[in-house]
Design a protein around this motif. Structure first.
Motif, PDB file in Angstrom:
ATOM      1  N   SER A 175      -7.642  -1.762  -5.901  1.00 36.59           N
ATOM      2  CA  SER A 175      -7.889  -0.481  -5.230  1.00 36.59           C
ATOM      3  C   SER A 175      -9.302  -0.432  -4.661  1.00 36.59           C
ATOM      4  O   SER A 175     -10.215  -1.086  -5.165  1.00 36.59           O
ATOM      5  CB  SER A 175      -7.659   0.684  -6.192  1.00 36.59           C
ATOM      6  N   GLN A 220       0.877  -1.176   0.000  1.00 37.22           N
ATOM      7  CA  GLN A 220       0.000   0.000   0.000  1.00 37.22           C
ATOM      8  C   GLN A 220       0.912   1.222   0.000  1.00 37.22           C
ATOM      9  O   GLN A 220       1.613   1.474   0.978  1.00 37.22           O
ATOM     10  CB  GLN A 220      -0.914  -0.007   1.226  1.00 37.22           C
ATOM     11  N   CYS A 254      -5.191  -3.588   3.078  1.00 37.04           N
ATOM     12  CA  CYS A 254      -5.401  -4.505   1.977  1.00 37.04           C
ATOM     13  C   CYS A 254      -4.801  -5.847   2.379  1.00 37.04           C
ATOM     14  O   CYS A 254      -3.740  -5.883   3.029  1.00 37.04           O
ATOM     15  CB  CYS A 254      -4.707  -3.941   0.733  1.00 37.04           C
ATOM     16  N   GLN A 296      -7.658  -5.459 -10.934  1.00 37.04           N
ATOM     17  CA  GLN A 296      -6.949  -5.642 -12.196  1.00 37.04           C
ATOM     18  C   GLN A 296      -5.979  -6.811 -12.000  1.00 37.04           C
ATOM     19  O   GLN A 296      -4.860  -6.630 -11.512  1.00 37.04           O
ATOM     20  CB  GLN A 296      -6.198  -4.374 -12.574  1.00 37.04           C
ATOM     21  N   SER A 300      -5.043   2.718  -2.833  1.00 36.22           N
ATOM     22  CA  SER A 300      -4.338   1.812  -3.742  1.00 36.22           C
ATOM     23  C   SER A 300      -3.749   0.606  -3.033  1.00 36.22           C
ATOM     24  O   SER A 300      -3.371   0.684  -1.857  1.00 36.22           O
ATOM     25  CB  SER A 300      -3.211   2.565  -4.448  1.00 36.22           C
ATOM     26  N   CYS A 301      -3.660  -0.482  -3.777  1.00 38.78           N
ATOM     27  CA  CYS A 301      -3.041  -1.707  -3.259  1.00 38.78           C
ATOM     28  C   CYS A 301      -2.512  -2.513  -4.436  1.00 38.78           C
ATOM     29  O   CYS A 301      -3.211  -2.686  -5.442  1.00 38.78           O
ATOM     30  CB  CYS A 301      -4.060  -2.538  -2.486  1.00 38.78           C
ATOM     31  N   THR A 302      -1.294  -2.970  -4.321  1.00 39.15           N
ATOM     32  CA  THR A 302      -0.753  -3.918  -5.292  1.00 39.15           C
ATOM     33  C   THR A 302      -0.216  -5.117  -4.536  1.00 39.15           C
ATOM     34  O   THR A 302       0.077  -5.036  -3.337  1.00 39.15           O
ATOM     35  CB  THR A 302       0.364  -3.296  -6.146  1.00 39.15           C
ATOM     36  N   TYR A 303      -0.096  -6.230  -5.236  1.00 37.50           N
ATOM     37  CA  TYR A 303       0.358  -7.445  -4.572  1.00 37.50           C
ATOM     38  C   TYR A 303       1.211  -8.253  -5.530  1.00 37.50           C
ATOM     39  O   TYR A 303       1.173  -8.022  -6.748  1.00 37.50           O
ATOM     40  CB  TYR A 303      -0.835  -8.261  -4.072  1.00 37.50           C
ATOM     41  N   ALA A 313      -2.485  -6.776 -13.714  1.00 43.33           N
ATOM     42  CA  ALA A 313      -1.626  -5.749 -13.127  1.00 43.33           C
ATOM     43  C   ALA A 313      -1.382  -5.995 -11.647  1.00 43.33           C
ATOM     44  O   ALA A 313      -0.581  -5.293 -11.019  1.00 43.33           O
ATOM     45  CB  ALA A 313      -2.243  -4.370 -13.325  1.00 43.33           C
ATOM     46  N   LYS A 314      -2.080  -6.988 -11.075  1.00 41.44           N
ATOM     47  CA  LYS A 314      -1.990  -7.298  -9.643  1.00 41.44           C
ATOM     48  C   LYS A 314      -2.264  -6.047  -8.820  1.00 41.44           C
ATOM     49  O   LYS A 314      -1.489  -5.660  -7.930  1.00 41.44           O
ATOM     50  CB  LYS A 314      -0.627  -7.908  -9.312  1.00 41.44           C
ATOM     51  N   SER A 315      -3.399  -5.451  -9.132  1.00 46.01           N
ATOM     52  CA  SER A 315      -3.806  -4.222  -8.470  1.00 46.01           C
ATOM     53  C   SER A 315      -5.211  -4.392  -7.913  1.00 46.01           C
ATOM     54  O   SER A 315      -6.079  -5.016  -8.541  1.00 46.01           O
ATOM     55  CB  SER A 315      -3.768  -3.078  -9.491  1.00 46.01           C
TER      56      SER A 315
END
Lengths: 113, 115
Positions: B76, B6, B92, B69, B22-25, B72-74
C-alpha cells in the motif's frame, strides 16, 4: 534531453490504414516495452525486448508487429487499423535482469476513425 | 503471469490530510520489485516509489511511504500532507527479477484532492 522519446504524440487515422510509432531511449537500457492504455486507463503489456530479442509477446493481434533495430530503439507497426485499436500506446525502457523501474515515454494517442 | 489488484477505483482526500492506496499482487517468486507510478492529466508516467522484495524495510520518499507486507502480498501507498498536485491516477506495478523483465500494472486508483 528526453530519456524515452516517442513519435508521434498524436495520431489520427482511418480504419484499414497502416501506421508506425517510433520509440528511442538514450538511457543505455537493454530492455524496452510497449504498453497499451485503454479508455479505462488500464495499462496492458504488449511486448518486451531485451537486447533486440523478443521476450514477452502477450496476446496481441498479428496486425501489431514490433521491431527493434538496436537496443536503443523499439518501433511498433500496426497494419489494417481497427476502431478498437484507439488507445494511448506507451514505450518504456529499463535495465534487464537486476534492473529496476521502467522509464516511460510521453505516450502516443492513437485515434482510429 | 503475475497479477496486480487495486481494489479502489477512486479515492478522495482533503488537502493536508493522509490517504492510503491499496495494492495486492499474486506471485510465486521470492525476488521481485514493486512500484507505485503516478499519472497526472498530462499522461506522463512518473515513478513515485519502489520497493525491492528482499528488503524488509519499507521504502520512503518524502511524503510518500509504503507498507510492504510480503507474506500477505500487499503493497500500500501512504501519501501524507496531501497536496493539490498529488491528484492523479496511481498505478501499482510488479516486476520480475529475472531476465523476463515482465512488468505488470494494476487497474489504477484515481485520487482526488479537495482544497
Amino acid at each position: 534531453d528526453t530519456a524515452v522519446s516517442q513519435t508521434p504524440k498524436y495520431l489520427v487515422t482511418q480504419m484499414g490504414n497502416d501506421k508506425s510509432i517510433k520509440c528511442e531511449q538514450n538511457l543505455g537500457h537493454d530492455t524496452m516495452y510497449w504498453y497499451k492504455q485503454d479508455s479505462k486507463k488500464f495499462l496492458k503489456i504488449m511486448f518486451s525486448y531485451n537486447n533486440k530479442e523478443l521476450i514477452i509477446n502477450e496476446t496481441v493481434p498479428n496486425r501489431f508487429s514490433p521491431k527493434s533495430p538496436d537496443k536503443a530503439h523499439l518501433n511498433l507497426h500496426i497494419n489494417s487499423l481497427e476502431l478498437g485499436d484507439s488507445a494511448v500506446y506507451f514505450c518504456a525502457s529499463s535495465y534487464g535482469q537486476g534492473g529496476s523501474e521502467a522509464f516511460f515515454g510521453q505516450g502516443t494517442r492513437l485515434t482510429v476513425v | 503471469a503475475q497479477t496486480v489488484t487495486q481494489s479502489q477505483p477512486e479515492m478522495s482526500v482533503q488537502e493536508a490530510e493522509t490517504v492510503t492506496l491499496s495494492c495486492t499482487y499474486d506471485t510465486s517468486e521470492s525476488d521481485y520489485y514493486l512500484f507505485w507510478y503516478k499519472q497526472p492529466p498530462s499522461r506522463q508516467m512518473i515513478l513515485v516509489i519502489r520497493q525491492e522484495a528482499y528488503k524488509q524495510q519499507n521504502a520512503t520518499e518524502n511524503r510518500f511511504s509504503v507498507n510492504f507486507q510480503k507474506a500477505a502480498k500487499s503493497f500500500s501507498l501512504k501519501i501524507s500532507d496531501s497536496q493539490l498536485g498529488d491528484a492523479a491516477m496511481y498505478f501499482c506495478a510488479y516486476r520480475t527479477f529475472d531476465n523476463n523483465n515482465d512488468m505488470r500494472f494494476g487497474a489504477g486508483t484515481r485520487l482526488t484532492v479537495k482544497p
